[in-house]
Write an enzyme that holds these catalytic residues in place. Structure first.
Site, PDB file in Angstrom:
ATOM      1  N   PRO A  10       0.784  -1.219   0.000  1.00  0.00           N
ATOM      2  CA  PRO A  10       0.000   0.000   0.000  1.00  0.00           C
ATOM      3  C   PRO A  10       0.824   1.282   0.000  1.00  0.00           C
ATOM      4  O   PRO A  10       1.851   1.377   0.676  1.00  0.00           O
ATOM      5  CB  PRO A  10      -0.828  -0.101   1.288  1.00  0.00           C
ATOM      6  CG  PRO A  10      -0.130  -1.111   2.122  1.00  0.00           C
ATOM      7  CD  PRO A  10       0.511  -2.065   1.170  1.00  0.00           C
ATOM      8  N   ASN A  11       0.347   2.213  -0.785  1.00  0.00           N
ATOM      9  CA  ASN A  11       0.878   3.587  -0.892  1.00  0.00           C
ATOM     10  C   ASN A  11       2.188   3.674  -1.662  1.00  0.00           C
ATOM     11  O   ASN A  11       2.679   4.777  -1.932  1.00  0.00           O
ATOM     12  CB  ASN A  11       1.032   4.228   0.501  1.00  0.00           C
ATOM     13  CG  ASN A  11      -0.282   4.299   1.236  1.00  0.00           C
ATOM     14  OD1 ASN A  11      -1.259   4.805   0.696  1.00  0.00           O
ATOM     15  ND2 ASN A  11      -0.343   3.763   2.441  1.00  0.00           N
ATOM     16  N   ARG A  18       5.169  10.939  -2.655  1.00  0.00           N
ATOM     17  CA  ARG A  18       4.809  10.665  -1.264  1.00  0.00           C
ATOM     18  C   ARG A  18       5.994  10.931  -0.335  1.00  0.00           C
ATOM     19  O   ARG A  18       7.015  10.237  -0.419  1.00  0.00           O
ATOM     20  CB  ARG A  18       4.412   9.191  -1.154  1.00  0.00           C
ATOM     21  CG  ARG A  18       4.155   8.724   0.249  1.00  0.00           C
ATOM     22  CD  ARG A  18       4.145   7.206   0.338  1.00  0.00           C
ATOM     23  NE  ARG A  18       3.826   6.783   1.663  1.00  0.00           N
ATOM     24  CZ  ARG A  18       4.078   5.566   2.142  1.00  0.00           C
ATOM     25  NH1 ARG A  18       4.652   4.647   1.374  1.00  0.00           N
ATOM     26  NH2 ARG A  18       3.768   5.269   3.373  1.00  0.00           N
ATOM     27  N   TYR A  23      10.874   8.801   1.666  1.00  0.00           N
ATOM     28  CA  TYR A  23      10.899   7.681   0.727  1.00  0.00           C
ATOM     29  C   TYR A  23      11.687   7.973  -0.552  1.00  0.00           C
ATOM     30  O   TYR A  23      11.828   7.087  -1.403  1.00  0.00           O
ATOM     31  CB  TYR A  23       9.458   7.267   0.381  1.00  0.00           C
ATOM     32  CG  TYR A  23       8.704   6.780   1.590  1.00  0.00           C
ATOM     33  CD1 TYR A  23       9.013   5.560   2.182  1.00  0.00           C
ATOM     34  CD2 TYR A  23       7.701   7.556   2.178  1.00  0.00           C
ATOM     35  CE1 TYR A  23       8.347   5.118   3.317  1.00  0.00           C
ATOM     36  CE2 TYR A  23       7.020   7.122   3.312  1.00  0.00           C
ATOM     37  CZ  TYR A  23       7.354   5.911   3.873  1.00  0.00           C
ATOM     38  OH  TYR A  23       6.691   5.469   5.002  1.00  0.00           O
ATOM     39  N   ASN A  74       8.137  -5.422  -0.471  1.00  0.00           N
ATOM     40  CA  ASN A  74       7.942  -4.273   0.398  1.00  0.00           C
ATOM     41  C   ASN A  74       6.447  -4.219   0.688  1.00  0.00           C
ATOM     42  O   ASN A  74       5.660  -3.796  -0.161  1.00  0.00           O
ATOM     43  CB  ASN A  74       8.412  -2.969  -0.249  1.00  0.00           C
ATOM     44  CG  ASN A  74       8.310  -1.788   0.707  1.00  0.00           C
ATOM     45  OD1 ASN A  74       7.656  -1.886   1.752  1.00  0.00           O
ATOM     46  ND2 ASN A  74       8.929  -0.677   0.361  1.00  0.00           N
ATOM     47  N   ALA A  77       2.880  -0.580   4.975  1.00  0.00           N
ATOM     48  CA  ALA A  77       2.399  -0.600   6.364  1.00  0.00           C
ATOM     49  C   ALA A  77       1.900  -1.979   6.797  1.00  0.00           C
ATOM     50  O   ALA A  77       1.851  -2.275   7.998  1.00  0.00           O
ATOM     51  CB  ALA A  77       1.309   0.447   6.553  1.00  0.00           C
ATOM     52  N   GLU A  98      12.737  -9.089   2.483  1.00  0.00           N
ATOM     53  CA  GLU A  98      11.922  -7.942   2.894  1.00  0.00           C
ATOM     54  C   GLU A  98      12.703  -6.658   2.617  1.00  0.00           C
ATOM     55  O   GLU A  98      13.874  -6.551   2.983  1.00  0.00           O
ATOM     56  CB  GLU A  98      11.643  -8.072   4.400  1.00  0.00           C
ATOM     57  CG  GLU A  98      10.877  -6.909   4.974  1.00  0.00           C
ATOM     58  CD  GLU A  98      10.703  -7.038   6.490  1.00  0.00           C
ATOM     59  OE1 GLU A  98      11.217  -8.017   7.092  1.00  0.00           O
ATOM     60  OE2 GLU A  98      10.070  -6.148   7.077  1.00  0.00           O
ATOM     61  N   HIS A 100      12.593  -2.273   2.643  1.00  0.00           N
ATOM     62  CA  HIS A 100      11.972  -0.982   2.947  1.00  0.00           C
ATOM     63  C   HIS A 100      12.891   0.114   2.465  1.00  0.00           C
ATOM     64  O   HIS A 100      14.118   0.012   2.630  1.00  0.00           O
ATOM     65  CB  HIS A 100      11.743  -0.819   4.455  1.00  0.00           C
ATOM     66  CG  HIS A 100      10.866  -1.901   4.995  1.00  0.00           C
ATOM     67  ND1 HIS A 100       9.522  -1.937   4.771  1.00  0.00           N
ATOM     68  CD2 HIS A 100      11.169  -3.015   5.707  1.00  0.00           C
ATOM     69  CE1 HIS A 100       9.025  -3.024   5.323  1.00  0.00           C
ATOM     70  NE2 HIS A 100       9.996  -3.698   5.892  1.00  0.00           N
ATOM     71  N   ARG A 107      12.757   4.849  12.872  1.00  0.00           N
ATOM     72  CA  ARG A 107      11.525   5.638  12.807  1.00  0.00           C
ATOM     73  C   ARG A 107      10.638   5.340  14.025  1.00  0.00           C
ATOM     74  O   ARG A 107      11.131   4.892  15.048  1.00  0.00           O
ATOM     75  CB  ARG A 107      10.819   5.354  11.475  1.00  0.00           C
ATOM     76  CG  ARG A 107      11.691   5.744  10.263  1.00  0.00           C
ATOM     77  CD  ARG A 107      10.969   5.505   8.953  1.00  0.00           C
ATOM     78  NE  ARG A 107       9.765   6.330   8.853  1.00  0.00           N
ATOM     79  CZ  ARG A 107       8.816   6.135   7.933  1.00  0.00           C
ATOM     80  NH1 ARG A 107       8.937   5.150   7.056  1.00  0.00           N
ATOM     81  NH2 ARG A 107       7.755   6.924   7.892  1.00  0.00           N
TER      82      ARG A 107
END
Ligand code: DHK
Length: 149
Positions: A10-11, A18, A23, A74, A77, A98, A100, A107
């Site tokens: 998502p996103n 964004r 990012y 990725n 969320a 995985e 990111h 964070r």
């Protein structure tokens, strides 16, 4: 040639606009094109898919069984919330890296926990768009090591 699914959650379709300070300014299309090129040079073929929907991501993981050799994921969320994605990965028994873009460990606290990490062979985070290429290299290296065993 090994086959790798690059799966984004998502996103991540909004990459480029964004929160670029978090990012980066690279769009998802640019990342996917770079993955195609990088994989080709590494002797792999990449298929890319993005969805904002948890079920569609689970379907893509199920469909990867028998059609892909590994997954670069990725999960956005959903990384921090989705037992269902974790179960899907465990069910298909494919190697998953995985990824990111941001360093999730630097964070907010809720981003430190990943449901993907226990079922992934490794995690790459904090290197921005480069992380996807690093993940492809890691998967190709994993395939080579596995073929020696
Ligand atoms: C992307 C997201 O959408 C966030 O929800 C994660 C991840 C981090 C990334 O850095 O690529 O927390």
């Amino acid at each position: 040639m090994s086959r790798i699914l690059v799966l984004n959650g998502p996103n991540l379709n909004l990459l480029g606009t964004r929160q670029p300070e978090v990012y980066g300014g690279t769009t998802l299309k640019m990342i996917e094109d770079a993955c195609q090129q990088h994989a080709q040079a590494a002797g792999a073929i990449v298929t890319c898919f993005q969805s904002n929907h948890e079920g569609a991501l689970i379907d893509a993981i199920h469909a990867a069984k028998g059609t892909q050799d590994g997954i670069v994921l990725n999960a956005g969320a959903y990384t921090h919330t989705s037992v269902a994605l974790m179960d899907a990965i465990a069910s298909v028994e494919l190697p998953v890296i995985e990824v990111h873009l941001s360093n999730i460990h630097a964070r907010e606290r809720f981003r430190h926990h990943s449901y993907i990490a226990p079922v992934a062979i490794g995690q790459i985070c904090g290197f921005g768009a480069l992380g996807y290429n690093l993940a492809i290299d890691a998967l190709v290296g994993h395939f080579k090591e596995r073929s020696k065993a």
